[in-house]
Write an enzyme that holds these catalytic residues in place. Sequence first.
Site, mmCIF file in Angstrom:
data_model
loop_
_atom_site.group_PDB
_atom_site.id
_atom_site.type_symbol
_atom_site.label_atom_id
_atom_site.label_comp_id
_atom_site.label_asym_id
_atom_site.label_seq_id
_atom_site.Cartn_x
_atom_site.Cartn_y
_atom_site.Cartn_z
ATOM 1 N N MET A 124 0.838 -1.192 0.000
ATOM 2 C CA MET A 124 0.000 0.000 0.000
ATOM 3 C C MET A 124 0.882 1.255 0.000
ATOM 4 S SD MET A 124 -2.688 -1.697 -0.022
ATOM 5 C CE MET A 124 -3.853 -0.348 -0.117
ATOM 6 N N ASP A 131 0.412 -3.823 5.781
ATOM 7 C CA ASP A 131 0.019 -3.235 4.486
ATOM 8 C C ASP A 131 0.697 -3.882 3.284
ATOM 9 O OD1 ASP A 131 2.603 -2.193 4.596
ATOM 10 O OD2 ASP A 131 1.990 -0.317 3.644
ATOM 11 N N GLU A 132 1.151 -5.104 3.423
ATOM 12 C CA GLU A 132 1.742 -5.746 2.234
ATOM 13 C C GLU A 132 1.372 -7.224 2.157
ATOM 14 O OE1 GLU A 132 6.078 -5.840 2.283
ATOM 15 O OE2 GLU A 132 6.027 -5.701 4.463
ATOM 16 N N ARG A 183 5.880 14.505 0.754
ATOM 17 C CA ARG A 183 7.244 14.095 0.379
ATOM 18 C C ARG A 183 7.800 15.061 -0.662
ATOM 19 N NH1 ARG A 183 7.082 7.375 0.386
ATOM 20 N NH2 ARG A 183 5.483 7.278 2.005
HETATM 21 P P1 TTP Z 1 5.518 1.325 4.912
HETATM 22 O O1 TTP Z 1 4.919 0.386 3.918
HETATM 23 O O2 TTP Z 1 6.953 1.167 5.260
HETATM 24 O O3 TTP Z 1 5.388 2.820 4.374
HETATM 25 P P2 TTP Z 1 4.134 3.595 3.834
HETATM 26 O O4 TTP Z 1 3.028 2.684 3.426
HETATM 27 O O5 TTP Z 1 3.746 4.676 4.815
HETATM 28 O O6 TTP Z 1 4.728 4.361 2.596
HETATM 29 P P3 TTP Z 1 5.247 3.751 1.214
HETATM 30 O O7 TTP Z 1 4.299 4.263 0.174
HETATM 31 O O8 TTP Z 1 6.612 4.330 1.058
HETATM 32 O O9 TTP Z 1 5.251 2.259 1.306
HETATM 33 O O10 TTP Z 1 4.696 1.265 6.252
HETATM 34 C C1 TTP Z 1 3.300 0.951 6.275
HETATM 35 C C2 TTP Z 1 2.684 1.666 7.459
HETATM 36 O O11 TTP Z 1 3.291 1.178 8.652
HETATM 37 C C3 TTP Z 1 2.919 3.159 7.446
HETATM 38 O O12 TTP Z 1 1.913 3.840 6.706
HETATM 39 C C4 TTP Z 1 2.936 3.510 8.898
HETATM 40 C C5 TTP Z 1 3.412 2.242 9.593
HETATM 41 N N1 TTP Z 1 4.809 2.378 10.028
HETATM 42 C C6 TTP Z 1 5.070 2.738 11.344
HETATM 43 O O13 TTP Z 1 4.142 2.916 12.133
HETATM 44 N N2 TTP Z 1 6.374 2.890 11.724
HETATM 45 C C7 TTP Z 1 7.414 2.689 10.898
HETATM 46 O O14 TTP Z 1 8.572 2.845 11.305
HETATM 47 C C8 TTP Z 1 7.135 2.289 9.549
HETATM 48 C C9 TTP Z 1 8.267 2.052 8.588
HETATM 49 C C10 TTP Z 1 5.823 2.155 9.155
#
Ligand code: TTP
Length: 630
Positions: free
Chosen positions: A19, A120-121, A60
Amino acid sequence: MPVARPEPQEPRVIAHVDMDCFYVQVEQRRNPALRGQPTAVVQYNDWKGGGLIAVSYEARGFGVKRSMRGDEAKRVCPGINLVQVPVARGKADLNLYRSSGSEVVAILASKGKCERASIDEVYLDLTEAAKEMLLQAPPDSLEEICMEAAKSNILGLSSDASEKEKNVRAWLCRSDADYQDKLLACGAIIVAQLRIRVLEETQFTCSAGIAHNKMLAKLVSGMHKPAQQTVVPLSSIQDFLSSLPVKKMKQLGGKLGSSLQYDLGVETIGDLLSFSEEKLQEQYGANTGTWLWKIARGISGEEVEDRLLPKSHGCGKTFPGPRALKNNTSVKGWLDQLCEELSERIQSDLNQNKRIAQTLTLHARASKKNERDSMKKFPSKSCPLRYGTGKIQEDAMKLFESGLHDFLESQSTGWSITSLSVTASKIFDIPSGTSSILRYIKGPNSSAPPAISDSSSVPEDPSLDVTPIHEEQCEPSTSEKEDNNRYSAISTKQCPANEEKKNSMKSTGVKGASSILKFLSRDHSAHQEKRRSDGLICSHQGPGSSSEANEAERNVPAQAAVVDRSNSGAEPSGSSNTWMLNVEDIDPAVVEELPPEIQREIQGWIRPSKHPTAKRRGSTISSYFPPARS
Ligand code: TTP
């Protein structure tokens, strides 16, 4: 250490879907006025504006980064909207994000084996769907390739922007392509269609990588973000890996990657090609050596697991700077809260999904007074998990005391704790039938205090429920990282997505489908809200996620004595199978904690005379179920 797995004989089509700025998107759906605006989600602790944990792509663009705090983000981007993460029990409450992730999983799982890898993956094995498409409706037979597929980034394909879509369409439809590339082309179209459905039904955008294995799919899913997908044809693998820094690969982010850099002078994955398999084995052992040799060639046999539910549940909190905990009373206060939440979540998992967690682990970060730079780490400690909040709290405190004892090495000095987390792992399904309940009772639920083992050498899986967040963390697990609403099982039967699955091959060409970004207008979200309220949208609550290895370690009886074990990773002593149980051994408090139907079954054992079916099986539980390891 990573493990080399045999490669499958047949080519596979694997997707990794991630996501985009996920927590921000969830907040934008909750408050559509934030859509298209620079936005970040900040932690509960509001020191200096709170630590940023998710940053929108608009923000960003102004230079806002996740490493910033709210105040700094405002300096860089004065118009930024800062949304505080929801709070419960004095810490971040991630329920909303977990259940939102589950909505997406329910859609993605409609096309093939689906593994929820974090909040989210997701990994998808689309091999069967791609083969079927190739047979029934190959890309070159489609009237039109949907726009989203035509916008794919194909590694190795000319990147001339003006010609990109034309080139991609041509690549997807090549009738002279080899079988592997044809399958990947089908995979790319299927993933594009899934991403459109995710957007239509949840209002979330995602990015994806499509390749012949998990490793490659994961490596490229974030290469073109947001809302894009990247395909890795076989012919592009060597070029791609030759410039990929070793540390970019998940398993090489730590000591192994550093050793490759400093001991072998390897900077990129491609650099590994100059070492023979024997040399790598000599340096890192047979299995890791072979694994390294294979990844240098883009080979990975790792399977997509069929798992929509988290592999573990974890709750944690950090106590930075002056908030550090310096005595047992404050540690106990926080541990009790973390354990209460953990207990709710595993209980909910048991009630809703009939799954039992077997191992309780405590992780902490600590420093000794006047020794701030010491390299000594607080050892993680594990024990068999006993259900019931009070027992989990009691055991967690024992784990903490045991870890602190080792950490202090008998010195009587002051200490401070800057993070605490508890994790419930080794989760297994209870098969239907009473033998499973027996295991439940004899294993995790004894009223006796459990054996403690040192788990400090077990590498932490970065995708476990406990994600590293700035102030507090509580992963769904996370790493699937629960109250009752949170963890309803995702049933493909319940979801319209399944109907879709049945008909999936009928609609491979989405005629005239437009780009995903078009759906991001507020009008569209209003439309979706209407559809949602009309009940047209599948939005099942689901699990959080995690990805600790799902080993078949299924039988960890509780022990009568607390034993400190420093041979890390070892099974607690006494995990023998020659264990007998009589009804007197059942802790009544445990029975009360079980779901009603299981309670009824156990009552059947305890009072067999009132339950003829139970009586048929014998008068003591052990006579029904010989000790068995599953
Ligand atoms: P990610 O998939 O690492 O990042 P993201 O979805 O915000 O952005 P991107 O589009 O670059 O993938 O993290 C998923 C969610 O997990 C993120 O929205 C918030 C949470 N999260 C934390 O709470 N702490 C953290 O250190 C990270 C890396 C993520």
